[in-house]
Design a protein around this motif. Structure first.
Motif, PDB file in Angstrom:
ATOM      1  N   GLN A  12       0.833  -1.201   0.000  1.00  0.00           N
ATOM      2  CA  GLN A  12       0.000   0.000   0.000  1.00  0.00           C
ATOM      3  C   GLN A  12       0.867   1.250   0.000  1.00  0.00           C
ATOM      4  O   GLN A  12       2.021   1.235   0.457  1.00  0.00           O
ATOM      5  N   ALA A  13       0.306   2.312  -0.507  1.00  0.00           N
ATOM      6  CA  ALA A  13       1.005   3.596  -0.498  1.00  0.00           C
ATOM      7  C   ALA A  13       1.428   3.957   0.920  1.00  0.00           C
ATOM      8  O   ALA A  13       0.668   3.752   1.874  1.00  0.00           O
ATOM      9  N   GLY A  14       2.644   4.437   1.039  1.00  0.00           N
ATOM     10  CA  GLY A  14       3.203   4.750   2.340  1.00  0.00           C
ATOM     11  C   GLY A  14       3.986   3.613   2.957  1.00  0.00           C
ATOM     12  O   GLY A  14       4.679   3.803   3.957  1.00  0.00           O
ATOM     13  N   GLY A  15       3.874   2.449   2.357  1.00  0.00           N
ATOM     14  CA  GLY A  15       4.553   1.272   2.873  1.00  0.00           C
ATOM     15  C   GLY A  15       5.986   1.160   2.382  1.00  0.00           C
ATOM     16  O   GLY A  15       6.535   2.085   1.783  1.00  0.00           O
ATOM     17  N   TYR A  16       6.566  -0.008   2.614  1.00  0.00           N
ATOM     18  CA  TYR A  16       7.965  -0.201   2.238  1.00  0.00           C
ATOM     19  C   TYR A  16       8.176  -1.610   1.696  1.00  0.00           C
ATOM     20  O   TYR A  16       7.399  -2.534   1.974  1.00  0.00           O
ATOM     21  N   LEU A  17       9.237  -1.736   0.930  1.00  0.00           N
ATOM     22  CA  LEU A  17       9.691  -3.020   0.415  1.00  0.00           C
ATOM     23  C   LEU A  17      11.202  -3.007   0.354  1.00  0.00           C
ATOM     24  O   LEU A  17      11.808  -1.938   0.206  1.00  0.00           O
ATOM     25  N   SER A  18      11.775  -4.184   0.409  1.00  0.00           N
ATOM     26  CA  SER A  18      13.214  -4.305   0.265  1.00  0.00           C
ATOM     27  C   SER A  18      13.506  -5.293  -0.844  1.00  0.00           C
ATOM     28  O   SER A  18      13.082  -6.444  -0.790  1.00  0.00           O
ATOM     29  N   LEU A  19      14.206  -4.831  -1.857  1.00  0.00           N
ATOM     30  CA  LEU A  19      14.585  -5.679  -2.981  1.00  0.00           C
ATOM     31  C   LEU A  19      16.001  -6.196  -2.775  1.00  0.00           C
ATOM     32  O   LEU A  19      16.854  -5.513  -2.213  1.00  0.00           O
ATOM     33  N   SER A  20      16.233  -7.384  -3.290  1.00  0.00           N
ATOM     34  CA  SER A  20      17.560  -7.987  -3.234  1.00  0.00           C
ATOM     35  C   SER A  20      17.993  -8.391  -4.623  1.00  0.00           C
ATOM     36  O   SER A  20      17.163  -8.677  -5.490  1.00  0.00           O
ATOM     37  N   CYS A  21      19.289  -8.430  -4.814  1.00  0.00           N
ATOM     38  CA  CYS A  21      19.851  -8.877  -6.083  1.00  0.00           C
ATOM     39  C   CYS A  21      21.101  -9.690  -5.759  1.00  0.00           C
ATOM     40  O   CYS A  21      22.094  -9.141  -5.276  1.00  0.00           O
ATOM     41  N   LYS A  64      15.134  10.091  -4.070  1.00  0.00           N
ATOM     42  CA  LYS A  64      16.102  10.559  -3.089  1.00  0.00           C
ATOM     43  C   LYS A  64      15.419  10.801  -1.755  1.00  0.00           C
ATOM     44  O   LYS A  64      14.368  11.435  -1.683  1.00  0.00           O
ATOM     45  N   GLY A  65      16.011  10.281  -0.700  1.00  0.00           N
ATOM     46  CA  GLY A  65      15.441  10.423   0.626  1.00  0.00           C
ATOM     47  C   GLY A  65      14.463   9.329   0.991  1.00  0.00           C
ATOM     48  O   GLY A  65      14.074   9.208   2.163  1.00  0.00           O
ATOM     49  N   ARG A  66      14.040   8.539   0.014  1.00  0.00           N
ATOM     50  CA  ARG A  66      13.092   7.446   0.281  1.00  0.00           C
ATOM     51  C   ARG A  66      13.697   6.075   0.024  1.00  0.00           C
ATOM     52  O   ARG A  66      13.339   5.102   0.691  1.00  0.00           O
ATOM     53  N   PHE A  67      14.584   5.986  -0.962  1.00  0.00           N
ATOM     54  CA  PHE A  67      15.207   4.717  -1.327  1.00  0.00           C
ATOM     55  C   PHE A  67      16.665   4.724  -0.878  1.00  0.00           C
ATOM     56  O   PHE A  67      17.333   5.762  -0.906  1.00  0.00           O
ATOM     57  N   GLN A  81      16.358  -0.650  -0.451  1.00  0.00           N
ATOM     58  CA  GLN A  81      15.332  -0.417   0.556  1.00  0.00           C
ATOM     59  C   GLN A  81      14.464   0.729   0.070  1.00  0.00           C
ATOM     60  O   GLN A  81      14.967   1.825  -0.204  1.00  0.00           O
ATOM     61  N   MET A  82      13.173   0.486  -0.030  1.00  0.00           N
ATOM     62  CA  MET A  82      12.246   1.475  -0.567  1.00  0.00           C
ATOM     63  C   MET A  82      11.222   1.823   0.511  1.00  0.00           C
ATOM     64  O   MET A  82      10.440   0.957   0.918  1.00  0.00           O
ATOM     65  N   ASP A  83      11.235   3.052   0.945  1.00  0.00           N
ATOM     66  CA  ASP A  83      10.316   3.530   1.966  1.00  0.00           C
ATOM     67  C   ASP A  83       9.369   4.571   1.392  1.00  0.00           C
ATOM     68  O   ASP A  83       9.624   5.131   0.319  1.00  0.00           O
TER      69      ASP A  83
END
Length: 125
Positions: A12-21, A64-67, A81-83
Motif C-alpha cells: 500500500q502507499a506509504g509502505g515499504y519493500l526491500s529488494l535484493s539482487c 532521493k530520501g526514500r530509497f 530499501q524502498m520507503d
C-alpha cells in the motif's frame, strides 16, 4: 556473472519493500551496481547506482530520501530499501552491474552489461 532480483510484491502507499539482487559467477565488489525501473508504457529509468571508486551513491531525484541502495560484498549482493512508497513507484525493478561504467555514465542503462530478470513492485493507493 548472473544477477537474480527478488523481493517485489504488492504494497500500500506509504509502505515499504526491500529488494535484493544476488550475483553468482564472479564477485561484484569492484563493479558498478545499480537499480533501474520500468513502468508500464514507459522507458527504463535510473533509480540508484554506486561504485566503490566513486565514493558515493547516486539517486534519481524522484527517489532521493526514500530509497537506499546498499551492497554486501561478502554475500555478493545488492539491495534496495524502498520507503514511503507511492503508486508512482509501481514498476518492474531491475538490478544491473558492470565493470566498465564511468561516473558520467552511471545513470545510463546502456552503460550496464549485466542485468537481473526484474521484479515487479506494485503500490496501491
Amino acid at each position: 556473472v548472473q544477477l537474480q532480483a527478488s523481493g517485489g510484491g504488492l504494497v500500500q502507499a506509504g509502505g515499504y519493500l526491500s529488494l535484493s539482487c544476488a550475483a553468482s559467477g564472479r564477485t561484484l565488489s569492484n563493479y558498478a551496481v545499480a537499480w533501474f525501473r520500468q513502468a508500464p508504457g514507459k522507458e527504463r529509468e535510473f533509480v540508484a547506482a554506486t561504485r566503490r571508486s566513486w565514493g558515493s551513491t547516486f539517486y534519481a531525484d524522484s527517489v532521493k530520501g526514500r530509497f537506499t541502495l546498499s551492497r554486501d560484498n561478502a554475500k555478493n549482493a545488492l539491495y534496495l530499501q524502498m520507503d514511503s512508497l507511492s503508486p508512482e513507484d509501481t514498476a518492474v525493478y531491475y538490478c544491473a552491474a558492470s565493470s566498465g561504467v564511468i561516473l558520467s555514465e552511471s545513470r545510463a542503462a546502456r552503460a550496464y552489461a549485466l542485468w537481473g530478470q526484474g521484479t515487479l513492485v506494485t503500490v496501491s493507493s
